[in-house]
Scaffold this motif. Structure first.
Motif, PDB file in Angstrom:
ATOM      1  N   GLU A  29       0.836  -1.203   0.000  1.00  0.00           N
ATOM      2  CA  GLU A  29       0.000   0.000   0.000  1.00  0.00           C
ATOM      3  C   GLU A  29       0.872   1.255   0.000  1.00  0.00           C
ATOM      4  O   GLU A  29       0.601   2.207  -0.736  1.00  0.00           O
ATOM      5  N   LEU A  30       1.925   1.264   0.818  1.00  0.00           N
ATOM      6  CA  LEU A  30       2.811   2.428   0.862  1.00  0.00           C
ATOM      7  C   LEU A  30       3.465   2.672  -0.499  1.00  0.00           C
ATOM      8  O   LEU A  30       3.478   3.802  -0.999  1.00  0.00           O
ATOM      9  N   ILE A  31       3.984   1.614  -1.106  1.00  0.00           N
ATOM     10  CA  ILE A  31       4.584   1.749  -2.434  1.00  0.00           C
ATOM     11  C   ILE A  31       3.516   2.192  -3.440  1.00  0.00           C
ATOM     12  O   ILE A  31       3.767   3.028  -4.306  1.00  0.00           O
ATOM     13  N   GLY A  32       2.302   1.649  -3.286  1.00  0.00           N
ATOM     14  CA  GLY A  32       1.197   2.037  -4.167  1.00  0.00           C
ATOM     15  C   GLY A  32       0.864   3.505  -4.063  1.00  0.00           C
ATOM     16  O   GLY A  32       0.642   4.179  -5.078  1.00  0.00           O
ATOM     17  N   HIS A  33       0.823   4.050  -2.850  1.00  0.00           N
ATOM     18  CA  HIS A  33       0.557   5.485  -2.677  1.00  0.00           C
ATOM     19  C   HIS A  33       1.620   6.319  -3.386  1.00  0.00           C
ATOM     20  O   HIS A  33       1.303   7.311  -4.055  1.00  0.00           O
ATOM     21  N   THR A  34       2.883   5.900  -3.242  1.00  0.00           N
ATOM     22  CA  THR A  34       3.969   6.643  -3.890  1.00  0.00           C
ATOM     23  C   THR A  34       3.820   6.584  -5.408  1.00  0.00           C
ATOM     24  O   THR A  34       3.900   7.614  -6.087  1.00  0.00           O
ATOM     25  N   ALA A  35       3.600   5.396  -5.946  1.00  0.00           N
ATOM     26  CA  ALA A  35       3.474   5.240  -7.397  1.00  0.00           C
ATOM     27  C   ALA A  35       2.266   5.996  -7.945  1.00  0.00           C
ATOM     28  O   ALA A  35       2.344   6.622  -9.008  1.00  0.00           O
ATOM     29  N   HIS A  36       1.162   5.976  -7.223  1.00  0.00           N
ATOM     30  CA  HIS A  36      -0.044   6.674  -7.689  1.00  0.00           C
ATOM     31  C   HIS A  36       0.162   8.181  -7.711  1.00  0.00           C
ATOM     32  O   HIS A  36      -0.234   8.854  -8.669  1.00  0.00           O
ATOM     33  N   GLU A  37       0.757   8.712  -6.652  1.00  0.00           N
ATOM     34  CA  GLU A  37       0.996  10.165  -6.608  1.00  0.00           C
ATOM     35  C   GLU A  37       2.027  10.581  -7.660  1.00  0.00           C
ATOM     36  O   GLU A  37       1.901  11.637  -8.268  1.00  0.00           O
ATOM     37  N   PHE A 106       3.011  -8.506  -4.092  1.00  0.00           N
ATOM     38  CA  PHE A 106       1.652  -8.463  -3.566  1.00  0.00           C
ATOM     39  C   PHE A 106       0.827  -7.399  -4.305  1.00  0.00           C
ATOM     40  O   PHE A 106      -0.303  -7.661  -4.739  1.00  0.00           O
ATOM     41  N   ALA A 107       1.398  -6.204  -4.449  1.00  0.00           N
ATOM     42  CA  ALA A 107       0.676  -5.099  -5.089  1.00  0.00           C
ATOM     43  C   ALA A 107       0.364  -5.391  -6.557  1.00  0.00           C
ATOM     44  O   ALA A 107      -0.725  -5.066  -7.042  1.00  0.00           O
ATOM     45  N   VAL A 108       1.297  -6.014  -7.243  1.00  0.00           N
ATOM     46  CA  VAL A 108       1.061  -6.348  -8.658  1.00  0.00           C
ATOM     47  C   VAL A 108       0.060  -7.495  -8.767  1.00  0.00           C
ATOM     48  O   VAL A 108      -0.857  -7.457  -9.600  1.00  0.00           O
ATOM     49  N   ARG A 109       0.212  -8.503  -7.925  1.00  0.00           N
ATOM     50  CA  ARG A 109      -0.698  -9.653  -7.959  1.00  0.00           C
ATOM     51  C   ARG A 109      -2.146  -9.221  -7.692  1.00  0.00           C
ATOM     52  O   ARG A 109      -3.080  -9.749  -8.282  1.00  0.00           O
ATOM     53  N   HIS A 110      -2.330  -8.264  -6.801  1.00  0.00           N
ATOM     54  CA  HIS A 110      -3.678  -7.795  -6.459  1.00  0.00           C
ATOM     55  C   HIS A 110      -4.113  -6.590  -7.296  1.00  0.00           C
ATOM     56  O   HIS A 110      -5.100  -5.935  -6.979  1.00  0.00           O
ATOM     57  N   ARG A 111      -3.341  -6.321  -8.343  1.00  0.00           N
ATOM     58  CA  ARG A 111      -3.655  -5.290  -9.331  1.00  0.00           C
ATOM     59  C   ARG A 111      -3.751  -3.872  -8.745  1.00  0.00           C
ATOM     60  O   ARG A 111      -4.411  -3.016  -9.317  1.00  0.00           O
ATOM     61  N   LEU A 112      -3.105  -3.659  -7.615  1.00  0.00           N
ATOM     62  CA  LEU A 112      -2.975  -2.309  -7.083  1.00  0.00           C
ATOM     63  C   LEU A 112      -2.030  -1.522  -7.987  1.00  0.00           C
ATOM     64  O   LEU A 112      -2.222  -0.344  -8.245  1.00  0.00           O
ATOM     65  N   LEU A 113      -1.006  -2.223  -8.482  1.00  0.00           N
ATOM     66  CA  LEU A 113      -0.013  -1.641  -9.379  1.00  0.00           C
ATOM     67  C   LEU A 113       0.155  -2.537 -10.588  1.00  0.00           C
ATOM     68  O   LEU A 113      -0.131  -3.734 -10.536  1.00  0.00           O
ATOM     69  N   THR A 114       0.675  -1.953 -11.654  1.00  0.00           N
ATOM     70  CA  THR A 114       1.002  -2.724 -12.845  1.00  0.00           C
ATOM     71  C   THR A 114       2.399  -2.330 -13.311  1.00  0.00           C
ATOM     72  O   THR A 114       2.800  -1.178 -13.169  1.00  0.00           O
ATOM     73  N   LEU A 115       3.138  -3.298 -13.822  1.00  0.00           N
ATOM     74  CA  LEU A 115       4.470  -3.052 -14.366  1.00  0.00           C
ATOM     75  C   LEU A 115       4.350  -2.661 -15.824  1.00  0.00           C
ATOM     76  O   LEU A 115       3.666  -3.334 -16.596  1.00  0.00           O
ATOM     77  N   GLU A 116       5.027  -1.589 -16.181  1.00  0.00           N
ATOM     78  CA  GLU A 116       5.017  -1.183 -17.590  1.00  0.00           C
ATOM     79  C   GLU A 116       6.312  -0.443 -17.895  1.00  0.00           C
ATOM     80  O   GLU A 116       6.619   0.569 -17.238  1.00  0.00           O
ATOM     81  N   GLY A 117       7.047  -0.938 -18.848  1.00  0.00           N
ATOM     82  CA  GLY A 117       8.270  -0.274 -19.282  1.00  0.00           C
ATOM     83  C   GLY A 117       9.287  -0.041 -18.173  1.00  0.00           C
ATOM     84  O   GLY A 117       9.918   1.001 -18.126  1.00  0.00           O
ATOM     85  N   ASN A 125      -6.981  -2.103 -10.045  1.00  0.00           N
ATOM     86  CA  ASN A 125      -7.644  -2.122  -8.746  1.00  0.00           C
ATOM     87  C   ASN A 125      -6.912  -1.155  -7.796  1.00  0.00           C
ATOM     88  O   ASN A 125      -6.452  -1.553  -6.737  1.00  0.00           O
ATOM     89  N   PRO A 126      -6.800   0.135  -8.194  1.00  0.00           N
ATOM     90  CA  PRO A 126      -5.989   1.060  -7.401  1.00  0.00           C
ATOM     91  C   PRO A 126      -6.641   1.428  -6.072  1.00  0.00           C
ATOM     92  O   PRO A 126      -7.832   1.234  -5.869  1.00  0.00           O
ATOM     93  N   LEU A 127      -5.804   1.962  -5.195  1.00  0.00           N
ATOM     94  CA  LEU A 127      -6.306   2.458  -3.909  1.00  0.00           C
ATOM     95  C   LEU A 127      -7.161   3.695  -4.137  1.00  0.00           C
ATOM     96  O   LEU A 127      -6.743   4.589  -4.868  1.00  0.00           O
ATOM     97  N   PRO A 128      -8.317   3.762  -3.508  1.00  0.00           N
ATOM     98  CA  PRO A 128      -9.056   5.022  -3.565  1.00  0.00           C
ATOM     99  C   PRO A 128      -8.221   6.098  -2.876  1.00  0.00           C
ATOM    100  O   PRO A 128      -7.591   5.847  -1.853  1.00  0.00           O
ATOM    101  N   ARG A 129      -8.161   7.285  -3.443  1.00  0.00           N
ATOM    102  CA  ARG A 129      -7.285   8.348  -2.944  1.00  0.00           C
ATOM    103  C   ARG A 129      -7.532   8.656  -1.474  1.00  0.00           C
ATOM    104  O   ARG A 129      -6.614   8.866  -0.709  1.00  0.00           O
ATOM    105  N   GLY A 130      -8.749   8.703  -1.034  1.00  0.00           N
ATOM    106  CA  GLY A 130      -9.049   9.053   0.351  1.00  0.00           C
ATOM    107  C   GLY A 130      -9.386   7.863   1.229  1.00  0.00           C
ATOM    108  O   GLY A 130      -9.968   8.032   2.298  1.00  0.00           O
TER     109      GLY A 130
END
Length: 171
Positions: A29-37, A106-117, A125-130
């Motif tokens: 989740e922490l890595i996901g927040h960073t990648a999303h922002e 974990f984040a990629v498997r649960h589609r929170l993040l995706t690898l590209e390039g 399946n991203p985290l809702p911002r709030g």
């Protein structure tokens, strides 16, 4: 090598404190927040190597508390002001590498993040911002806020290499 063995223990055999702090869902989740922002700010993928800075910066209380309050803080100036604190960062990043890898999987498997390039983008399946848990601690909230800040702050830097060099970490 001892760190690799320690982190390869089954979760049931790890201490309760380690299981709470370093579990792949929370760290992902922490890595996901960073990648999303990062993506929201720069419209680009967060470099894979840079993701290995997220946990050492957000989970280590003194470092997290030293992070700037806003993403428009001059990166080189902040690095110069906190050189003593950052001297420990490469070793923390090395020790947390297995945890970061597990969190990324974990984040990629649960589609929170995706690898590209060679980088990370928000997944299907991203985290809702709030999004907020019903129960949380000030420590968890601070780590989440720091992860979001890192995404915005890193997005304003010229290159992934500049971030790594500034933080004293070699890919």
């Amino acid at each position: 090598m001892a760190d690799e063995t320690r982190w390869s223990l089954p979760w049931a055999e790890r201490s309760a404190e380690e299981a709470r702090i370093f579990n792949p869902a929370f760290c992902g989740e922490l890595i996901g927040h960073t990648a999303h922002e990062y993506h929201r700010t720069r419209q680009a993928a967060l470099g894979m190597v840079t993701t290995f800075l997220v946990l050492p910066l957000t989970l280590h209380t003194p470092t997290r508390e030293a992070l700037p309050l806003r993403a428009n803080k001059v990166f080189a100036g902040w690095v110069a002001e906190h050189a003593a604190l950052l001297a420990e960062l490469p070793e923390r990043a090395r020790r947390l590498r297995p945890i970061s890898r597990e969190a990324l999987l974990f984040a990629v498997r649960h589609r929170l993040l995706t690898l590209e390039g060679g980088g990370l983008l928000p997944g299907t399946n991203p985290l809702p911002r709030g999004a907020r848990l019903a129960v949380g601690t000030d420590e968890v909230k601070a780590a989440r806020n720091a992860a979001r800040l890192l995404g915005r702050w890193f997005a304003w830097q010229s290159t992934q290499t500049a971030i790594l060099q500034g933080m004293g970490v070699a890919p």
